[in-house]
Design a protein around this motif. Structure first.
Motif, PDB file in Angstrom:
ATOM      1  N   GLY B 140      44.978  41.692  14.981  1.00  0.00           N
ATOM      2  CA  GLY B 140      44.768  42.404  16.227  1.00  0.00           C
ATOM      3  C   GLY B 140      45.882  42.191  17.234  1.00  0.00           C
ATOM      4  N   LYS B 141      45.686  42.758  18.411  1.00  0.00           N
ATOM      5  CA  LYS B 141      46.727  42.847  19.437  1.00  0.00           C
ATOM      6  C   LYS B 141      46.471  41.942  20.630  1.00  0.00           C
TER       7      LYS B 141
ATOM      8  N   PRO C  24      42.667  50.991  27.247  1.00  0.00           N
ATOM      9  CA  PRO C  24      42.154  50.298  26.054  1.00  0.00           C
ATOM     10  C   PRO C  24      41.957  48.805  26.277  1.00  0.00           C
ATOM     11  N   TRP C  25      40.965  48.295  25.529  1.00  0.00           N
ATOM     12  CA  TRP C  25      40.702  46.854  25.493  1.00  0.00           C
ATOM     13  C   TRP C  25      40.988  46.372  24.071  1.00  0.00           C
ATOM     14  N   TYR C  26      41.799  45.332  23.981  1.00  0.00           N
ATOM     15  CA  TYR C  26      42.215  44.791  22.680  1.00  0.00           C
ATOM     16  C   TYR C  26      41.451  43.519  22.374  1.00  0.00           C
ATOM     17  N   SER C  70      40.752  38.505  24.190  1.00  0.00           N
ATOM     18  CA  SER C  70      40.754  39.928  24.502  1.00  0.00           C
ATOM     19  C   SER C  70      41.639  40.184  25.710  1.00  0.00           C
ATOM     20  N   SER C  72      43.644  43.609  28.192  1.00  0.00           N
ATOM     21  CA  SER C  72      43.886  45.031  28.431  1.00  0.00           C
ATOM     22  C   SER C  72      45.384  45.291  28.281  1.00  0.00           C
ATOM     23  N   GLU C  73      45.798  46.537  28.574  1.00  0.00           N
ATOM     24  CA  GLU C  73      47.205  46.920  28.432  1.00  0.00           C
ATOM     25  C   GLU C  73      48.099  45.971  29.228  1.00  0.00           C
ATOM     26  N   ASP C 212      42.125  51.160  15.227  1.00  0.00           N
ATOM     27  CA  ASP C 212      43.166  50.206  14.836  1.00  0.00           C
ATOM     28  C   ASP C 212      42.567  48.913  14.300  1.00  0.00           C
ATOM     29  N   THR C 255      40.414  47.632  18.670  1.00  0.00           N
ATOM     30  CA  THR C 255      40.763  48.207  19.977  1.00  0.00           C
ATOM     31  C   THR C 255      39.673  49.188  20.377  1.00  0.00           C
TER      32      THR C 255
END
Lengths: 269, 269, 269, 269
Positions: B140-141, C24-26, C70, C72-73, C212, C255
Motif C-alpha cells: 500500500g501507499k 483519497p485515503w490510503y 493511513s 491522505s494525499e 488499488d 485506497t
C-alpha cells in the motif's frame, strides 16, 4: 560540579524531572469502600511468613476506590491538573506483627506514573489500571446525592480485563467508613539483585500512616461486588467474597510525610 | 505455609500477579535513533560525581524510539498482545567509570507499567509517556519502505506536553545504527529511606547488556529533531541539540538475563 | 468573505482542523481475520427489512482485526504517526440487495477519532475501543514468524469490558484471507432529525469498495475465539459462534476514493 | 421480522449497542469559562456566509472546560461510571441569523465516543482530546475552595499537542458565568455525499438549548490563557486572544430533549 536533585529518578541539576518530588504529599479526594469477609486462609496465603493474621475478624477485606487530587509543597500540580489527578483501586487486609495490628495493601492499581513511583517508595505493590467511580455533584439529574438510596458505581480494569465492578447504595450516615483500612500500614519494600538469582538488594519491612487527616461526613449502605482474574492479575481467586459487610462513601484529605523502618534484611548483592 | 511468588510486587502464592515475571525477557522490535552533539558540559551536569565523561566525543547523545514486542519464557504475553507491546523513547549518553566506557540512559519514557517495573529494576529512570513512531509495511501507499528518501516520524509526549518531535529521512544502508548506545549500560539504582531525610536504603551502581542480539539491516540518513521541556520533564533544556549527526533505523531482537553489581552504598535506613 | 474548508467538521478558512480531510485515503496494514458460522437467524435479525440474507452460507461471519497506518494525499500524517496509526476490530456479514451479494459491517470499534469520522461518512457504525493484535517482526524471540505454528493473539475491549479475545495458529499459505469480507460493502447512513421523534433527516443506502488493492501473501490456520457482551455493546449475544471456519493473516494496502448512492429516503425534518 | 433499535448506530434488535441512546440526556457537572476578545474579523472568518456577526461585542469568545457526568433515562450509565463521565473543552462565539442572536460552538474536543456521537447529532464539530480541569473538594490541602484567591488550572491536548493551558484565579461571587455561551445554539449539520464531489447529502441549520437548567453559585475572577495550533488543530491562530475579559466557575445541571430545524438544504446525492 553540579549536584543532582529529585526525590525519585530521573535526577537532574534542576530536579524538576523527578518522577516524584520530595514529601510532604497532600491528598484531597473521595473514598468508596466495600468491606467483605473472605476465608481467613486466603488472607493468610498472601501474607509473608513472618506476618500474622489479625486476631479479630482475620478474613476481613476492604476494596477501596480513591478519586484523588494530589500535590506537593507549593501546589504547582494543581495548576496543570493532569499532573495532579488520579484514581486508585486497592485491596486492604489487616495483619499483626510483633503483637501490633496493622492494615496492609495486598493489591493496588493506579492511573498515573507518579502514583506508581510513590507506591514503590511506600511498599504499595502498584500497577496501572483503568479506574472509575461515580461522583457526587450538587446540580442536575445525572448524579446521586448524599442521601438514602444514592447509588455509586465503580470499576477496575487492567490490560483491558475487567477485574472488579461494584455498586454501593447508601442508606445512612455512619461514624466511620469501615475498620479494615484504619490502622498504620505495614508494607514490604524490596528489589531483587541485578544479578539473576542473587537475592534481595533491598528487603525492608516499613510502616506508615497519614497526618492532618481531614474527614468529611461518612455514609454507609449496601454493596454489590463482582471480582475476576485475568492472566496478569489475580483478584477474584485471591480474595473471593464470602459475605459483603457494607459499603461506605467519604470525602477525605490527608498528608504523607514519611514512615518508619521496621526491619531491614537487605544485602549488598 | 504458602510461599509468595513473583519477581516484582505484588507477590502471590501463584505468582501470576507480578508486575514483572522472572527474566529472561525477550524483545523484538524496531529502533529509530537520532544522534546529535550537545555541549559536553550538559552531559557532565547529569552524571553523578563519581562517573566521568567519555573520553571520545563526550557531548554525543542518542535519542531513541523503540517499538517493542516483548515476552518472558513461554511467550504467554504474545497471545494477549496488550501485555506484550509497548514503546519507549529514551536519551542515552556515554560515560566512563574506572577507565571503562559505558552507555547510560539519562531520561526514558515508556507506555506500559511492566516496562516501568523493568526499568526500576535495571536503573532506567522510567516515566510514562505517549510515544509514536512510523512503521514500515510492505503493502500500500501509507508507508515508507526501506529505501533512499523514506521518511519516518516520531513523537514523545508526557502529561500532554509534546517533548520531542522528529523526522528521519533514510539515505543509505549503514554498518551500524549509531555509536552512543553501543556499550554496556551503567546505571544507578536507589531508593530513599522511608524515613524522610534518612538517606538511601538502596544505592547501587550496576551494569548490564543484552544477549543473543539479532540485528536486521541498518539504514542511516538525515534527521530533524525538536525538543522541549514541560513543568514536569526536562529534555530540551537538559540536552539541547548543537548539531545533528544522523538518523538510523534498524530492526532488532535481544534478550535480557540480568546484570552485574558494580558498587553498593546502600544503608539499613 | 472567506470560505470555509474541510471535509468533515470543524470547517475553517484554512481547512486543516477538519476531523477528516478529503479522500483519497490510503491504507497500509495487516488483517487478522477469523471466520465462523452463526445461526443465519442471527444475521437476519441485524439486517434492515429491505436487505436479504446472502444466498450462500448466510450465517457466515468474519471478525477482523486491522492494524492500520493511513494517510491522505501528501502523506503529512505519516510524519506525525499518532495521527496516522490506528486499529479496528469489526464484524462483517454478507447480505443481498436487489439480487446482488454484498458484505456489510454490523459492528466496529476503532482507536482514533478520524477513523470514527470516516466511518460516519461510509456508514460503518463505529465506536471507540481498545484493540490489540500480535505483530510479526523479523528479529528476536518475541514474535511469531509467517510459518506453520505461528500464533497471533488479538483483543477488543470497550468501556473497559473485554468483548473479544482470539488466538490464530497459522498452518499454511492460502489463496485468500476468507470470503465474507470480499464483496462491495452495503451500508446505511442516517441521522435522526434534531427534533425528537422527527424521523430521519439523512437515510441512505450506499455501497463502496477499495481500489488499488495491494495484497501480501495470505496464510490460514486454526482459531480460538471468545466473545462477550457488556451493558453497552452486544457481540457475544448478537453473533454467537457455532463453528469456527478458520483464521487468516495478510498484509494489505488499499485506497478509498468514494462510493455510490444506492437509495435515498432522507426527509427535510 | 425483528426491528432494529437504537438512536445512533449501530442498531440492533435489542438496541443496547447504540453509540447514543434516545434523549433526554441529563448532565451534571462543572464549567470553567474564560471569556476574551479577539478581532471580530476572526469570528467573521469562521462563520458560514449566511450567518452574521453578533451586533454587540462581535469579537467575544468563550473557551469552556466542562467536567460532566451524564446519563439517559433510567440512569444506567451512572452505575458503570466510565460510560457516564467525560470532559469537553470548547470555543463558543456569538452570531446572528435573521435578526436573532445565537451562541455557536466553532471548535470542541471531548473524551468519549458517545459524546462525539451526540455532537454529530447536535452539530457540534467534535473531535477527541485529552482534557483536564482542577476540581474543588471539601477536605484536605490538595484543592482550591470556592473563595477569593482560589486557582483552577485547565488543559487541552489533541494528538499529543498541547492546544490550550489556562489558570483562573477566582475573586468574587458573580451573577452569571459569562455572556457568550448564554443564547440558544445555532449549528450546522452536514454530511458529504458518499460520491466524491457529489455535494451535501445532509445540510441543515439547527438550533437548540438545554431545559431544566439547575445553576450553582457562580464565581468570577482573573484568567491566564495560552493557545496554540498543531498540524491537525487550529485554535491559537483561529481565535487569538486580544484581551482576557474574565474567568468563571460554576456547577450546573441541564437536560437535552432535542432542538429545531431552522433551514434544510440537503440533496439526495
Amino acid at each position: 560540579m553540579t549536584a543532582l536533585h529529585g526525590f525519585l529518578p530521573p535526577l537532574t541539576p534542576k530536579g524538576s524531572s523527578a518522577l516524584v518530588p520530595n514529601p510532604p504529599w497532600y491528598y484531597s479526594g473521595t473514598l468508596l469502600t466495600i468491606e467483605y469477609l473472605t476465608d481467613p486462609a486466603n488472607v493468610r496465603a498472601i501474607l509473608p511468613d513472618d506476618i500474622d493474621l489479625a486476631p479479630d475478624r482475620p478474613g476481613a477485606v476492604a476494596l477501596i476506590w480513591a478519586d484523588w487530587q494530589s500535590c506537593s509543597e507549593g501546589g504547582l500540580e494543581l495548576l496543570d491538573p493532569i499532573r495532579s489527578q488520579y484514581l486508585e483501586a486497592f485491596a486492604v487486609v489487616r495483619c499483626a506483627y510483633q503483637g501490633v495490628t496493622y492494615s496492609r495493601c495486598v493489591a493496588i492499581w493506579v492511573t498515573k506514573d507518579f502514583a506508581i513511583g510513590r507506591g514503590w517508595f511506600q511498599g504499595y505493590p502498584k500497577k496501572f489500571g483503568s479506574i472509575h467511580v461515580t461522583r457526587l455533584f450538587n446540580r442536575g439529574k445525572a448524579t446521586p446525592r448524599l442521601e438514602n438510596g444514592a447509588q455509586l458505581g465503580a470499576s477496575l480494569s487492567a490490560y483491558d480485563h475487567r477485574l472488579a465492578s461494584a455498586v454501593v447504595t447508601l442508606r445512612e450516615p455512619s461514624e466511620d467508613n469501615g475498620f479494615v483500612n484504619g490502622h498504620k500500614m505495614l508494607h514490604n519494600r524490596f528489589m531483587p539483585s541485578i544479578a539473576t538469582g542473587g537475592g534481595m538488594s533491598l528487603d525492608q519491612l516499613v510502616s506508615m500512616g497519614g497526618i492532618d487527616v481531614d474527614l468529611g461526613p461518612a455514609w454507609r449502605g449496601d454493596a454489590e461486588l463482582s471480582l475476576a482474574d485475568s492472566q496478569w492479575d489475580e483478584l477474584g481467586s485471591l480474595l473471593p467474597v464470602d459475605e459483603v459487610l457494607g459499603g461506605y462513601y467519604r470525602e477525605v484529605g490527608t498528608t504523607f510525610v514519611g514512615g518508619e523502618l521496621v526491619t531491614d534484611r537487605s544485602r549488598p548483592v
